[in-house]
Design a protein around this motif. Sequence first.
Motif, short mmCIF file in Angstrom:
data_model
loop_
_atom_site.label_atom_id
_atom_site.label_comp_id
_atom_site.label_asym_id
_atom_site.label_seq_id
_atom_site.Cartn_x
_atom_site.Cartn_y
_atom_site.Cartn_z
N LYS A 10 0.71 -1.19 -0.14
CA LYS A 10 0.11 -0.20 0.20
C LYS A 10 0.78 1.23 -0.06
CE LYS A 10 -4.38 -2.11 1.87
NZ LYS A 10 -5.07 -2.25 3.35
N LEU A 17 -4.05 0.79 -5.61
CA LEU A 17 -5.00 1.76 -4.67
C LEU A 17 -6.34 2.00 -5.44
CD1 LEU A 17 -5.85 3.98 -2.94
CD2 LEU A 17 -4.16 5.85 -3.96
N TRP A 20 -9.00 -0.68 -5.36
CA TRP A 20 -9.18 -0.75 -3.92
C TRP A 20 -10.09 0.26 -3.59
CZ3 TRP A 20 -8.91 1.56 0.59
CH2 TRP A 20 -9.08 0.79 1.97
N TRP A 201 -6.36 3.37 3.47
CA TRP A 201 -5.32 2.79 2.83
C TRP A 201 -3.98 3.77 3.19
CZ3 TRP A 201 -4.60 -0.18 -1.54
CH2 TRP A 201 -3.42 -0.14 -2.08
N GLY A 205 -0.70 2.22 4.67
CA GLY A 205 0.51 2.22 3.91
C GLY A 205 1.60 2.91 4.67
#
Length: 218
Positions: A10, A17, A20, A201, A205
């Motif tokens: 991520k 990304l 997702w 996200w 990440g």
Amino acid sequence: MALILVIGNKNYSSWSLRPWLALKATDIAFDEVVIPLYTGAADKQRILDVSPAGKVPVLVDGDITVWDSLAIIEYAAERFPQAQLWPDDRARRAHARAVSAEMHSGFPALRNECGMNLHRPVGAKPLSAAAQADIARIQQIWSECRQRYGQLGPYLFGAFSAADAMYAPVVHRFLTYAIDMPGELRSYVEAMTALPAFRQWTEAGRAETLVIDKFEQD
């Protein structure tokens, strides 16, 4: 059987990304499988086992396998029309598809010079004329969308859509590399960063510990 979305790290994987976020932000249920990138033959083989293209992201829906970010988003839009990944209005839908396709195929200088890296300290760097032209074109796209559809909502086409998912990594790049934006575009960036799925996200990440040296050179 739940959808399975195979993605990369991520912190680095901008292409992962996009689908997702499209799925998560529109409440399409899926199971997530993360395969670290550039970590050796074993993980490369894991990717090849689900996609002969040897790249992520990959969506698996039973006996259907879809690779490529935009193809996954298009599949999800057909499979789950209630998610409204594309605008209902034909003209807006055509516009959204056009700018999404332009993102998908274009802006190579910006991609090469400003890689997605959520660990990178925020700060500007010298950019080529080609990268600056990419930035100007993206800002032109955003400005036009916001001028035409801003009264419908805070995103590019009013409500969140596939187009926002396609440009989400650019939001990260603009923030990470301290790229100057006109004031009218800052509200769009703020709307994206406030989106719960975008925050989820980003936090995941930044929590990753794997460092890939080839992406840490700037």
